[in-house]
Design an enzyme around this catalytic site. Structure first.
Site, mmCIF file in Angstrom:
data_model
loop_
_atom_site.group_PDB
_atom_site.id
_atom_site.type_symbol
_atom_site.label_atom_id
_atom_site.label_comp_id
_atom_site.label_asym_id
_atom_site.label_seq_id
_atom_site.Cartn_x
_atom_site.Cartn_y
_atom_site.Cartn_z
ATOM 1 N N CYS A 1 3.211 -87.248 -26.430
ATOM 2 C CA CYS A 1 3.232 -88.175 -25.303
ATOM 3 C C CYS A 1 3.675 -87.502 -24.008
ATOM 4 O O CYS A 1 4.049 -86.343 -23.992
ATOM 5 C CB CYS A 1 4.208 -89.310 -25.586
ATOM 6 N N GLY B 1 -1.707 -88.144 -23.374
ATOM 7 C CA GLY B 1 -1.864 -89.302 -24.247
ATOM 8 C C GLY B 1 -2.775 -90.315 -23.611
ATOM 9 O O GLY B 1 -2.622 -90.626 -22.434
ATOM 10 N N ASN C 1 9.046 -88.692 -26.043
ATOM 11 C CA ASN C 1 8.071 -87.667 -26.387
ATOM 12 C C ASN C 1 8.733 -86.758 -27.419
ATOM 13 O O ASN C 1 9.748 -86.132 -27.105
ATOM 14 C CB ASN C 1 7.677 -86.880 -25.130
ATOM 15 N N GLY C 2 8.170 -86.697 -28.609
ATOM 16 C CA GLY C 2 8.742 -85.833 -29.639
ATOM 17 C C GLY C 2 8.680 -86.497 -31.002
ATOM 18 O O GLY C 2 7.934 -87.462 -31.202
ATOM 19 N N CYS D 1 8.427 -75.405 -27.618
ATOM 20 C CA CYS D 1 7.156 -75.419 -28.380
ATOM 21 C C CYS D 1 6.139 -74.505 -27.699
ATOM 22 O O CYS D 1 5.760 -74.716 -26.549
ATOM 23 C CB CYS D 1 6.619 -76.844 -28.426
ATOM 24 N N TYR E 1 -1.890 -74.879 -25.181
ATOM 25 C CA TYR E 1 -2.892 -75.941 -25.203
ATOM 26 C C TYR E 1 -2.513 -77.184 -24.405
ATOM 27 O O TYR E 1 -3.307 -77.683 -23.615
ATOM 28 C CB TYR E 1 -3.181 -76.350 -26.650
ATOM 29 N N ASP F 1 -11.473 -69.580 -26.980
ATOM 30 C CA ASP F 1 -10.747 -70.855 -26.953
ATOM 31 C C ASP F 1 -9.259 -70.596 -27.165
ATOM 32 O O ASP F 1 -8.848 -69.496 -27.532
ATOM 33 C CB ASP F 1 -11.291 -71.825 -28.009
ATOM 34 N N ASP F 2 -8.474 -71.650 -26.965
ATOM 35 C CA ASP F 2 -7.014 -71.503 -27.019
ATOM 36 C C ASP F 2 -6.497 -71.420 -28.448
ATOM 37 O O ASP F 2 -5.555 -70.682 -28.730
ATOM 38 C CB ASP F 2 -6.350 -72.683 -26.296
ATOM 39 N N CYS G 1 3.159 -79.272 -38.166
ATOM 40 C CA CYS G 1 4.211 -79.480 -37.167
ATOM 41 C C CYS G 1 4.955 -80.764 -37.523
ATOM 42 O O CYS G 1 4.330 -81.799 -37.738
ATOM 43 C CB CYS G 1 3.593 -79.615 -35.775
ATOM 44 N N CYS H 1 9.776 -72.249 -30.508
ATOM 45 C CA CYS H 1 9.381 -72.756 -31.822
ATOM 46 C C CYS H 1 8.017 -72.157 -32.122
ATOM 47 O O CYS H 1 7.098 -72.261 -31.311
ATOM 48 C CB CYS H 1 9.281 -74.286 -31.829
HETATM 49 S S1 SF4 Z 1 5.626 -76.411 -35.089
HETATM 50 FE FE1 SF4 Z 1 4.110 -75.599 -33.612
HETATM 51 S S2 SF4 Z 1 3.299 -77.367 -32.519
HETATM 52 FE FE2 SF4 Z 1 5.191 -78.030 -33.581
HETATM 53 S S3 SF4 Z 1 6.809 -77.799 -32.064
HETATM 54 FE FE3 SF4 Z 1 6.748 -75.909 -33.232
HETATM 55 S S4 SF4 Z 1 5.323 -74.564 -32.097
HETATM 56 FE FE4 SF4 Z 1 5.055 -76.644 -31.327
#
Ligand code: SF4
Length: 456
Positions: free
Chosen positions: A6, A31, A104-105, A240, A246, A349-350, A386, A437
């Site tokens: 979101c 979103g 968001n999360g 993240c 992306y 592509d990404d 994820c 992450c």
């Molecule tokens: S697992 Fe991947 S998509 Fe999920 S928060 Fe971590 S880096 Fe981002």
């Protein structure tokens, strides 16, 4: 369980409804299934609805949302999370006044928290983790007899990713989880102080970006500015990586890094790591464009727009049903035959999650007469789900499931296939691996995810 991805906005000072509305439109890419705005003047007023921001909130609705503080939300959800009750901002009546929350999360321990609240007599309207946060906040504020104290206590119990926009009566807050997994930044637009998921909101609305919200920070926004309350910062971060690759707009800064620059750098390094002989570098629009520009710059192979996007069709990854995704791609992209016919093409592509869309695109490019199709991907293979707010949940759906790179290449129908390495990704983002992450790439997550069940 609903899985959400979101965008949020918080604003204070002046009449905030137009800032929130236009800010939400700026981050509409985060979103597209529902949107909502809540404001406070002498009472809480809220409007939520399905679809894009302008579908959910009409001009007439907006005129009725006059207030000096407010929050907004755009939402993406998957199956099971599309109920009207899941639309945000969610509201509840509580000890310190009417509360409204936009999230968001994803909260990893939401089921345990829900059960413990239910054992204490609380009922729930939805199965959303955002509702768990809202109920927990009201319980903790009541027991702490203080709004900020209650927020701090709530944060100590939440495990997972959360950027929150919160209103408690006339007070409004922007809150970021202690690892700062999801983005959130603050800035000013004329006399209105704001927090938003992406910095592009401040650019677009003629404002000034100030800074990112720090890990574990609780910021109260008032008509005079920002007041910061902190959880102790242990120096850990886990931003993240997918925001840079992306999700975020290329013209947003995330943690001080322009998203466009990161993607272009990945493309440059990818060209050195995985060269190919070809006539054109062609991006998959729009997600692969900056990576393709970087690839073209380093390789010296000309960049060309070989796929034309229909901008009036929703973003493919955001479509919740697989069938919708597959029919949608044919509406969304059209190959430019004169660019492709008889040529060796490097398609960039990404990232690839399921591979079904990519397979169709490679097929389209081949049917348009490409002599060779070389696929280059700006992110290492996604191998794990994820649990922190992005809808990549079911390992068995991943193109990497039970396939090595050669098997993926065959499945996608490309002549060659190469992914960016983890080093390229991390070095292009410019943060140490300990600050990111990378869970979906490595299976190692920044918070405990043991016991989390992958959705089917
Ligand atoms: S697992 Fe991947 S998509 Fe999920 S928060 Fe971590 S880096 Fe981002």
């Amino acid at each position: 369980m609903p899985r959400e991805y979101c965008g949020i906005i918080v604003a204070a000072g002046g009449c905030v409804n137009a800032v929130i509305y236009n800010g939400l439109r700026t981050i509409q890419h985060r979103g597209q299934e529902s949107a909502g705005i809540a404001v406070f003047s002498d009472r809480l007023a809220v409007k939520r609805g399905s679809g894009l921001v302008h579908d959910a909130v009409s001009a007439e609705d907006l005129a009725g949302l006059a207030g000096n503080v407010g929050i907004g939300h755009v939402r993406y959800s998957t199956l099971g999370g599309q109920a009207k009750e899941c639309q945000q901002p969610m509201t509840v009546r509580a000890k310190f006044g009417d509360m409204a929350l936009a999230h968001n999360g994803e909260i990893v321990n939401s089921q345990e928290l829900r059960e413990s609240l239910m054992a204490g007599g609380w009922g729930f309207v939805t199965d959303s983790d955002s509702e768990v946060i809202l109920r927990l906040l009201s319980v903790k504020m009541a027991s702490a007899r203080d709004v900020v104290g209650g927020i701090s206590q709530t944060m100590k119990e939440l495990v997972g990713s959360y950027s929150l926009a919160l209103m408690v009566g006339p007070r409004t807050f922007a809150i970021r989880d202690p690892l700062a997994i999801r983005p959130l930044c603050i800035g000013r637009i004329d006399g209105t102080y704001c927090a938003a998921s992406e910095s592009v909101v401040f650019d677009t609305l003629g404002g000034e970006f100030e800074r990112d919200v720090r890990p574990g920070e609780i910021i109260e926004l008032t008509e005079k500015g920002f007041v910061s309350h902190h959880l102790p910062d242990d120096g850990k971060r886990a931003h993240c990586m997918f925001e840079w690759i992306y999700f975020a707009r290329p013209d947003s800064y995330v943690e001080g890094r322009l998203v466009y620059d990161v993607r272009r750098k990945v493309g440059m390094r990818l060209a050195a790591e995985a060269p190919a002989e070809a006539d054109f570098v062609v991006p998959i629009p729009d997600s692969g464009r900056a990576h393709a520009i970087g690839y073209s710059e380093t390789s010296g192979i000309p960049y060309a727009e070989g796929l034309i996007k229909n901008r009036y069709v929703q973003r493919t990854f955001i479509m919740p049903h697989q069938a919708d995704r597959e029919s949608n791609i044919r509406l969304k992209l059209n190959p430019l035959k004169p660019v492709i016919e008889g040529k060796r093409i490097i398609l960039v592509d990404d990232s690839i999650v399921r591979g079904t869309t990519m397979r169709q695109i490679v097929g389209m490019v081949r049917r348009s007469g490409a002599k060779e199709v070389h696929l280059r991907i700006g992110c290492p293979p996604i191998v794990s789900p994820c649990f922190l707010g992005i809808d990549i949940k079911n390992r068995e759906e991943f193109v990497t499931h039970n396939r090595d790179i050669e098997a993926i290449r065959r499945f996608l129908g490309a002549d060659t296939l190469a992914y960016a390495s983890l080093d390229t990704l991390v070095e292009s983002i410019g943060r140490g691996p300990g600050e990111l992450c990378l869970g979906c790439l490595t299976g190692k997550y920044p918070v405990p995810v043991a016991g989390k069940v992958e959705s089917r």
